[in-house]
Structures are given as structure tokens and as C-alpha cells.
Motif scaffolding. Structure first.
Motif: not given
Length: 407
Positions: A188-210
Motif C-alpha cells: 500500500l502506498q499513501v500520498g497526497g491527492a497530487d500523487q495519484w498519477a504516480n501511485i497508479i503508475n506504481g500499481v500498474d508496474l507491479g501488475r506488469r511485473n507480477q
């Protein structure tokens, strides 16, 4: 786990911590299934956090109380780049020595809120040794530039100037999340609302790296009711470290918040039960000041401990009652040689931390806001002539310092 974990997301939402979540139901089930490791990241741009960061620290405290594991990621590497999120200028480049000193200061605040055993890691541990070609191959190939250009943080920066260095920041943050998942089981990553895009990228990269299923949770960007960004005051940032801002002044910051913010701030920045938060927020007139005192004392207790909170509260009460000789007022000592050589009221106000400069003191005095022993002094360039003893210097009605004149 504690009773807090029965529906942690509901509690966090009720207290005002949640703006967006990548998967509410999945995260709720993860909380119920066992211990979740959650991280929040801070770049080391200053040697102290400020009150704008407390929202994240308090959220991590609630996670910790529910039996989950907080992890602080300090951007020893990414500090050298700078997050472009909603900034119209680039960060200044800091030296390695300055970054190291800043990291020490940030660790101090994190431990005060979450205990000395809270885990802290530095992304320079893996980013410093990461080769450029390796990064492009393992990370860059998963992201579309066209999609990244749709992110608000990137588009805002493009209106001014966005360097390739800053453009890559969001990918580095995504890589951080995946590394933390692999190394520490962080999901789980927690951040301010301005971090939403960065967080989504991390979630997506985790999925792609299984790797494990990753989640993101953002908090509302905090502003006060009068539109100011949380963490700032008329005299600059409201720092969490006592060497940057005295606990008395920290207490006073919370005591002086806008009436309209009381309920919201009690929910976010204290651990009072919500029934008590609602009761205090419903007070009116002079009684609302009691709620502000509770907010100030509880917030100071979390940041500086019981003794500092009690000392600040007693000092504020002494100042309110014009008890010039009270030992509970914050004190500045002026050596005999200093005051014997002559010192102006403005210089004294700067020395005491009541004003940022002599010009600031002159403006305050001209408006009748600078007082010596309870008497307004309109000329800040007037010399202070006092024998050995003490004087009481005030900036407005709410900021007071006792100045001891040494022998």
C-alpha cells in the motif's frame, strides 16, 4: 489486531483522510486478512517536516494502531531530481551533505509520531546502482508517453518547462513501489491527492511485473478555510522539529486556526473519539476557544510530547493573563554585553523569533502590534534600556516571549 481494524477504511473516511483509492474492496479485504505494510514517501528537501505532512503521519498512526506496519521511504535519490507534481518551477539542486542532514531531521519527526521501531528506508539504496539501460528496459517500456502527458501534474508543468529529468520522476516513484513490494512486502502506498498519477503508475508496474497486488490511497490536499496551503503561516513554514520552531509557537499555531477548521482539524490531527470531535466542533462563541485549546494541546502532544504540550498551554495562559514574570512563557536570554551595548526593540523582536526581520518589526510596531511589558511601542528602532532582570515582549495578542537580561 485492535478494534480499529474492524473497518479501518470507514474510520479513515470518517476522519477525512481518504480522497481516492485504487481498489476499496480489495484494500478492505487485505486489511482484514492480515498485516499490511504501507509506505509514505518524503523527499529530503528540508531538515524538518512541517504541519502539511502531519496528515500522512496521522494516517500511518491509525494504520499502526490497527496492527499494520508503517514504512517511511526517504527519497535520498529522488531528492536530487524533484517531483514535478503541480510545481511551476524546478527544485534547487542540493548537495549530498545537505541531503544527508535533511534525512536526519526527517527521521526524527517520523519516529516521534510512529515510534523508534518504525522502519525507514532510503531509495538511494536501489536507485543509485540502477543502470540507465536497465531502467529503460525494465520500467520505461511499460509506459506510454502519450498517456503520461494526460496527467494533470505533467500538463501543468509543461505550461512552463518540464525537463527530461523531472519527466522521469513518476517512473522512479513507480519503481520505488515495486522495489518496496519485493524487498519489504509493502502493498500500500499513501500520498497526497497530487500523487495519484504516480501511485497508479506504481500499481500498474507491479501488475506488469507480477508482484503482489498493490494498492494506492490518496488524501485530500489540505488548505485552510481562508484558502492558504496547510503548513504555512504569516512567518513561514510551521516546522515539526523543535530546533526550527519552538513548541510554544507550534502550540500557538493550532490555537489560532480559523474557527471553521476546528472540527476538520480535530478529526485529522488528534486521536480524540469522533463523538468528542463533534461535541467540540459544535461549541459556539467564547466556548469555541476551549476546543482550540484542546486541538493545540493534543497536536503539540503528538509532535513534542506531554511536557512540551503542558508547558506551552501554561505559557499561553500566562501570556493571556499578562503574567510577565511567568516561568512558563518561552524565554530568550540576552547577555549583559549585548544589552549594555544597546539593542533596539526591532532587533530584540527578531532575536526572540517574533519577527523575521527588522523591517517586519517596524511594520508590526507602526500598527501598534509590538508591545514591551504590555505597552505598545510604535518605533521599533527605539533602544531598549533595561536593567538586569526580565522584560515581556509581545507581537500582537497571541505571541509572547519573556526576555531575560543577564548580568
Amino acid at each position: 489486531m485492535s478494534d480499529v481494524s474492524n473497518d479501518l477504511l470507514h474510520l479513515l473516511g470518517e476522519r477525512g483522510f481518504i480522497h481516492q483509492c485504487t481498489d476499496d474492496q480489495g484494500l478492505r479485504q487485505a486489511f482484514m486478512a492480515g498485516q499490511v505494510t504501507a509506505y509514505i514517501g518524503f523527499d529530503a528537501t528540508a531538515d524538518s517536516l512541517h504541519v502539511g505532512h502531519i496528515q500522512g503521519l496521522m494516517l500511518m498512526r491509525w494504520l499502526q494502531r490497527a496492527g499494520h506496519k508503517p514504512l517511511l521511504l526517504i527519497g535520498g535519490a529522488t531528492t536530487r531530481i524533484g517531483d514535478p507534481s503541480f510545481r511551476d518551477t524546478s527544485r534547487p539542486v542540493l548537495s549530498s551533505d545537505v541531503i544527508a542532514a535533511n534525512i536526519r531531521g526527517i527521521k526524527d519527526a517520523f519516529h516521534r509520531f510512529l515510534g523508534s521501531d518504525a522502519q525507514i528506508v532510503d531509495n538511494s539504496d536501489w536507485l543509485d546502482g540502477l543502470g540507465y539501460l536497465e531502467f529503460l528496459s525494465n520500467v520505461g517500456r511499460h509506459f506510454s508517453v502519450n498517456r503520461m502527458l494526460t496527467f494533470d501534474a505533467i500538463r501543468t508543468k509543461l505550461e512552463h518547462s518540464l525537463s527530461f529529468l523531472e519527466f522521469g520522476y513518476t517512473l522512479l516513484q513507480a519503481y520505488d513501489f515495486v522495489e518496496l513490494a519485493k524487498r519489504y512486502g509493502c502493498t500500500l502506498q499513501v500520498g497526497g491527492a497530487d500523487q495519484w498519477a504516480n501511485i497508479i503508475n506504481g500499481v500498474d508496474l507491479g501488475r506488469r511485473n507480477q508482484v503482489k497486488t498493490l494498492y494506492g490511497l490518496t488524501m485530500p490536499l489540505l488548505t485552510t478555510s481562508d484558502g492558504r496551503k496547510m503548513g504555512k503561516s504569516a512567518n513561514g513554514a510551521v516546522w515539526l522539529n523543535a530546533d526550527r520552531l519552538k513548541p510554544f509557537d507550534y502550540w500557538q499555531f493550532w490555537r489560532n486556526v480559523d474557527d471553521r477548521d476546528i472540527g476538520r482539524f480535530l478529526a485529522l490531527f488528534t486521536e480524540l473519539p469522533m463523538d468528542e470531535v463533534h461535541r467540540l466542533a459544535a461549541l459556539e462563541g467564547a466556548e469555541l476557544n476551549n476546543a482550540k485549546v484542546v486541538l493545540a494541546s493534543e497536536a503539540t502532544r503528538l509532535a513534542h510530547g506531554d511536557d512540551a504540550a503542558n508547558y506551552a498551554a501554561r505559557g499561553a495562559n500566562a501570556a493571556f493573563n499578562n503574567e510577565i514574570d511567568s516561568a512558563d512563557l518561552p524565554t530568550v536570554t540576552l547577555g549583559r554585553a549585548q544589552h549594555a551595548a544597546g539593542i533596539t526593540l526591532g532587533e530584540l523582536a527578531v532575536l526572540a523569533g517574533l519577527c523575521t526581520s527588522k523591517s517586519d518589526a517596524r511594520r508590526l510596531a507602526a500598527g501598534g502590534g509590538l508591545r514591551l511589558n504590555g505597552v505598545a511601542v510604535l518605533d521599533a528602532d527605539k533602544s531598549v534600556n533595561a536593567e538586569v532582570g526580565q522584560v515581556h515582549l509581545s507581537a500582537g495578542r497571541k505571541r509572547h516571549v519573556r526576555i531575560e537580561l543577564g548580568d
